[in-house]
Design an enzyme around this catalytic site. Structure first.
Site, mmCIF file in Angstrom:
data_model
loop_
_atom_site.group_PDB
_atom_site.id
_atom_site.type_symbol
_atom_site.label_atom_id
_atom_site.label_comp_id
_atom_site.label_asym_id
_atom_site.label_seq_id
_atom_site.Cartn_x
_atom_site.Cartn_y
_atom_site.Cartn_z
ATOM 1 N N GLY A 63 0.606 -1.187 -0.154
ATOM 2 C CA GLY A 63 -0.203 -0.037 -0.116
ATOM 3 C C GLY A 63 0.716 1.097 0.016
ATOM 4 O O GLY A 63 2.258 1.277 0.370
ATOM 5 N N CYS A 90 5.324 -6.018 1.329
ATOM 6 C CA CYS A 90 5.659 -4.818 1.436
ATOM 7 C C CYS A 90 5.194 -4.080 2.736
ATOM 8 O O CYS A 90 5.150 -4.011 3.799
ATOM 9 C CB CYS A 90 5.397 -4.155 -0.036
ATOM 10 S SG CYS A 90 5.867 -2.647 -0.186
ATOM 11 N N TYR A 91 4.003 -3.036 2.130
ATOM 12 C CA TYR A 91 3.330 -2.401 3.521
ATOM 13 C C TYR A 91 2.981 -3.513 4.202
ATOM 14 O O TYR A 91 2.821 -3.268 5.738
ATOM 15 C CB TYR A 91 2.307 -1.558 2.926
ATOM 16 C CG TYR A 91 1.341 -0.813 4.015
ATOM 17 C CD1 TYR A 91 2.166 0.215 4.631
ATOM 18 C CD2 TYR A 91 0.306 -1.271 4.305
ATOM 19 C CE1 TYR A 91 1.362 0.995 5.667
ATOM 20 C CE2 TYR A 91 -0.526 -0.605 5.551
ATOM 21 C CZ TYR A 91 0.243 0.251 6.197
ATOM 22 O OH TYR A 91 -0.607 0.986 7.139
ATOM 23 N N HIS A 162 7.946 -7.773 -3.679
ATOM 24 C CA HIS A 162 6.737 -8.311 -4.576
ATOM 25 C C HIS A 162 6.654 -9.798 -5.052
ATOM 26 O O HIS A 162 6.954 -9.547 -6.315
ATOM 27 C CB HIS A 162 5.989 -7.095 -5.491
ATOM 28 C CG HIS A 162 5.762 -5.829 -4.912
ATOM 29 N ND1 HIS A 162 4.489 -5.613 -4.225
ATOM 30 C CD2 HIS A 162 6.579 -4.860 -4.404
ATOM 31 C CE1 HIS A 162 4.307 -4.570 -3.559
ATOM 32 N NE2 HIS A 162 5.748 -3.964 -3.811
ATOM 33 N N GLU A 164 4.326 -11.361 -6.292
ATOM 34 C CA GLU A 164 3.212 -11.630 -7.024
ATOM 35 C C GLU A 164 3.700 -10.752 -8.682
ATOM 36 O O GLU A 164 3.144 -11.287 -9.399
ATOM 37 C CB GLU A 164 2.023 -10.807 -6.687
ATOM 38 C CG GLU A 164 2.187 -9.142 -6.610
ATOM 39 C CD GLU A 164 2.762 -8.697 -5.371
ATOM 40 O OE1 GLU A 164 3.325 -9.551 -4.687
ATOM 41 O OE2 GLU A 164 2.385 -7.361 -5.242
ATOM 42 N N ASP A 220 -17.170 -10.935 -21.789
ATOM 43 C CA ASP A 220 -17.888 -11.004 -20.697
ATOM 44 C C ASP A 220 -19.200 -11.681 -20.992
ATOM 45 O O ASP A 220 -19.822 -12.724 -20.473
ATOM 46 C CB ASP A 220 -17.954 -10.061 -19.702
ATOM 47 C CG ASP A 220 -16.475 -9.671 -19.230
ATOM 48 O OD1 ASP A 220 -15.529 -10.135 -19.561
ATOM 49 O OD2 ASP A 220 -16.329 -8.226 -18.891
ATOM 50 N N LYS A 359 -10.825 -11.605 -15.496
ATOM 51 C CA LYS A 359 -10.693 -11.650 -16.939
ATOM 52 C C LYS A 359 -10.344 -12.865 -17.833
ATOM 53 O O LYS A 359 -10.817 -13.346 -18.531
ATOM 54 C CB LYS A 359 -10.214 -10.246 -17.403
ATOM 55 C CG LYS A 359 -10.496 -9.956 -18.964
ATOM 56 C CD LYS A 359 -11.899 -9.345 -19.175
ATOM 57 C CE LYS A 359 -12.194 -8.725 -20.339
ATOM 58 N NZ LYS A 359 -13.381 -8.008 -20.505
#
Ligand code: XMP
Length: 501
Positions: A63, A90-91, A162, A164, A220, A359
């Protein structure tokens, strides 16, 4: 927060607590790629709510804040005493260490790929943990900070980098290890199960009633139609309003994709109606508004003609919910492809069977449900379609021209890799002098646009090789009468936008 009914399969769940990090969706998606169901929830979720959900693990996102700010976001302190494994990123790591008695200091920070032993990891922080809380040990270091720490007895883990991000070497491996070696994940989340669960849920909810779906041909709504048709067959009525601003053969392709399915497909050929409305209109926002309104009128007329249809289905996906702050449901949302359906259309209930999916999961689901890749892998296409790719007033002749040039561009880029994320042509409202044979011409300038982006909120122009650009230019100017010149748009977003209007 939306009533939590997304995980209707009762899979093992990992909660991603959101502290405003830009990568929250990437974290949740990385967890799902490891066959573990994940959901994003607000960082201040209560301990009671966490107990109700009963997750196997919790990930605290990064964040923008510093823990030293008086009002900085914090999780419930009980979180660290619940016996649930926690990974702070991280944060998230700084907040965990701060709340448990460690020391955080602001320094020069680290940004970009930073070496940690043999590997490099993505760092993006100013604050660092300089003293760990009791019970914690550091497990990784950079030259200037503690890169990872753990208290294995309490199953608390922190990474300053990170994992991710694809810019961290072996990044998803860190998350996988946490899931499978710490949280006891069994890997019970699959999209095949998602399909089966949704089918039985839809059947139970709908009974013998009818369901209406506005089908735009976008990913979608197309996947939503395919899933619903598997579940309830002819009880599903799809309305596809062809406003005449689709790409070459697109309306027919959409119709064909659903032709073999057991559902009622109503194609409303409203091309004349729309083009008449566009006469004399050249201002971009007016175009969008008129098309949006006309779309609603057509949809309303068709819905009224059908009589009593209690359910409306929408292709809402998980990021729509996350990005709108977790609120959805009762009113028909305005993120619809064209203009948002009117609230005066009253339906007893709204069905959103894709509301739990990202998605790319929706695209995979489309493939599993047998949709052609032309639909399941479709690029974003603006609701007003080619109308916003023709600068100035729209005429049938101009539509034809932009359609043909777009088809050539798509044909030529089909086998080019890596493919731009979105590409199309724009008919500029500019004439330019040219020469064809012995004749002087004074014809339109067509612009090519091809962009690379993951979120469509920012983009870089794609450096398509000159050889390919040259071939496209030559084909467009030779094959389409009325075009004298082709230019390539090399503007990024910002300051440009992806579309020209
Ligand atoms: P811009 O031009 O704002 O576009 O950079 C960002 C992305 O959104 C798409 N776009 C639309 N999509 N309805 C849509 O569903 C619209 O009215 C619309 N306008 C733009 C655009 O193609 C790009 O992918």
């Amino acid at each position: 927060m939306r009533d939590r009914n997304l995980n209707s399969q009762a899979n093992q769940t990992v909660l991603v607590l959101d502290f405003g990090g830009q990568y929250k969706e990437l974290i949740a998606r990385t967890v799902r790629e490891q066959s573990v169901y994940s959901e994003i929830v607000p960082g201040n979720i209560t301990a009671e709510e966490i107990r109700r959900i009963n997750p196997i693990g919790i990930i605290l996102t990064g964040g923008p804040e510093s823990v030293h700010l008086p009002d900085s976001s914090k999780c419930t302190p009980e979180l660290f005493e619940m016996g649930i494994p926690v990974m702070g990123i991280c944060y998230g790591m700084q907040m965990m260490c701060h709340m448990l008695g460690g020391v955080i200091e602001t320094g020069a920070g680290e940004y970009g790929r930073i070496p940690v032993g043999e590997i490099s990891v993505l760092m993006s922080h100013r604050d660092s943990v300089t003293k760990l809380p009791d019970g914690f040990t550091a497990t990784m270091w950079t030259n200037s900070c503690i890169a990872a720490c753990e208290d294995t007895s309490r199953k608390l883990y922190g990474v300053q980098f990170h994992p991710e991000s694809s810019h961290t070497d072996g990044g998803s491996g860190f998350i996988r290890k946490f899931l499978y070696e710490v949280c006891g994940a069994v890997g019970d989340y699959t999209l095949d199960d998602y399909i089966q669960t949704q089918i039985s849920l839809i059947r139970r909810k709908v009974g013998t009633e009818k369901v209406l779906l506005g089908l735009s041909g976008g990913v979608d709504s197309s996947v939503c139609a395919a899933l619903l048709s598997e579940a309830i067959g002819e009880q599903l009525i799809c309305i596809f309003v062809d406003h005449g601003f689709m790409r070459l053969n697109e309306g027919d392709e959409i119709e064909r994709a659903f032709a073999d399915r057991q559902l009622r497909f109503i194609r409303v050929n409203a091309q004349n109606r729309f083009i008449e409305k566009m006469a004399g209109v050249s201002e971009p926002e007016s175009k969008r508004k008129i098309i949006g309104e006309e779309f609603i009128r057509v949809f309303e007329e068709e819905a009224a003609a059908l009589g009593n249809v209690p359910f409306l289905a929408q292709g809402t996906i998980y990021p729509d919910i996350v990005e709108s702050g977790g609120k959805t449901g009762a009113t028909i949302k305005s993120h619809h492809n064209v203009g948002g359906l009117p609230e005066s259309l009253t339906f007893a209930e709204i069905i959103e069977p894709l509301a739990g999916l990202f998605k790319d999961e929706v695209r995979i689901l489309g493939g599993k449900l047998g949709l052609p890749t032309s639909l399941s892998k479709r690029q974003p296409f603006p609701g007003p379609g080619l109308a916003v790719r023709i600068m100035g007033e729209i005429t049938p002749a101009k539509l034809e021209l932009v359609r043909k040039s777009d088809a050539i561009l798509r044909e030529e880029l089909e086998h080019y890799n890596p493919k731009p994320d979105q590409y199309f042509t724009v008919l500029t409202n500019t004439y330019s002098v040219g020469v064809k044979g012995d004749d002087r011409t004074y014809d339109y300038v067509v612009a090519l646009r091809a962009v690379t982006t993951s979120d469509f909120m920012t983009c870089e122009y794609t450096p398509v090789p000159h050889e390919i650009l040259g071939r496209i230019s030559s084909r467009i100017t030779n094959e389409i009468p009325g075009v004298s010149r082709v230019v390539y748009d090399i503007t990024s977003k910002p300051p440009g936008t992806i579309e020209w209007e």
